[in-house]
Scaffold this motif. Structure first.
Motif, short mmCIF file in Angstrom:
data_model
loop_
_atom_site.label_atom_id
_atom_site.label_comp_id
_atom_site.label_asym_id
_atom_site.label_seq_id
_atom_site.Cartn_x
_atom_site.Cartn_y
_atom_site.Cartn_z
N VAL A 37 0.85 -1.19 0.00
CA VAL A 37 0.00 0.00 0.00
C VAL A 37 0.88 1.24 0.00
O VAL A 37 1.86 1.32 0.74
N VAL A 38 0.52 2.22 -0.85
CA VAL A 38 1.17 3.53 -0.82
C VAL A 38 0.24 4.42 -0.01
O VAL A 38 -0.92 4.61 -0.36
N LEU A 39 0.76 4.94 1.08
CA LEU A 39 -0.01 5.76 2.01
C LEU A 39 0.43 7.21 1.84
O LEU A 39 1.62 7.52 1.93
N PHE A 40 -0.53 8.09 1.54
CA PHE A 40 -0.24 9.50 1.33
C PHE A 40 -0.49 10.29 2.60
O PHE A 40 -1.32 9.91 3.42
N GLU A 45 -4.92 6.51 0.02
CA GLU A 45 -4.14 5.30 -0.17
C GLU A 45 -4.27 4.81 -1.60
O GLU A 45 -5.30 4.99 -2.24
N LEU A 46 -3.21 4.17 -2.08
CA LEU A 46 -3.22 3.48 -3.36
C LEU A 46 -2.90 2.03 -3.06
O LEU A 46 -1.82 1.72 -2.52
N LEU A 47 -3.83 1.14 -3.37
CA LEU A 47 -3.65 -0.28 -3.09
C LEU A 47 -2.87 -0.95 -4.23
O LEU A 47 -2.87 -0.44 -5.36
N PRO A 48 -2.23 -2.09 -3.97
CA PRO A 48 -1.47 -2.78 -5.01
C PRO A 48 -2.33 -3.15 -6.22
O PRO A 48 -1.83 -3.24 -7.33
N SER A 49 -3.62 -3.31 -6.02
CA SER A 49 -4.54 -3.66 -7.12
C SER A 49 -4.81 -2.47 -8.03
O SER A 49 -5.42 -2.62 -9.08
N GLY A 50 -4.39 -1.27 -7.60
CA GLY A 50 -4.67 -0.05 -8.36
C GLY A 50 -5.87 0.71 -7.82
O GLY A 50 -6.16 1.81 -8.27
N ALA A 51 -6.58 0.12 -6.87
CA ALA A 51 -7.73 0.79 -6.26
C ALA A 51 -7.27 1.98 -5.43
O ALA A 51 -6.19 1.96 -4.85
N VAL A 52 -8.09 3.01 -5.41
CA VAL A 52 -7.77 4.23 -4.67
C VAL A 52 -8.71 4.34 -3.48
O VAL A 52 -9.91 4.14 -3.61
N ILE A 53 -8.15 4.64 -2.32
CA ILE A 53 -8.93 4.90 -1.11
C ILE A 53 -8.84 6.40 -0.87
O ILE A 53 -7.74 6.93 -0.71
#
Length: 63
Positions: A37-40, A45-53
């Motif tokens: 997970v890329v946490l801003f 957040e940007l999940l490994p699947s490409g989904a955006v939180i």
């Protein structure tokens, strides 16, 4: 896979933000967690699947 013991929560878990930080770039406003997970810094957040939180800051307490 996570090498930590106990293992970090997976990217699809509700507590995914509890994973350990692998790379931190505060000058750019993001961190990479062990689960991919890329946490801003705005709490998005940007999940490994490409989904955006979307950013999810808690609401201020009522006075």
């Amino acid at each position: 896979m996570c090498p930590h013991d106990p293992a970090c929560p997976p990217a699809d878990a509700l507590d995914r933000e509890a994973a350990r930080t692998l790379a931190c770039h505060p000058e750019q406003g993001w961190s990479l967690l062990c689960n991919g997970v890329v946490l801003f810094e705005d709490t998005g957040e940007l999940l490994p699947s490409g989904a955006v939180i979307a950013p999810h800051r808690p609401l201020p307490a009522a006075i």
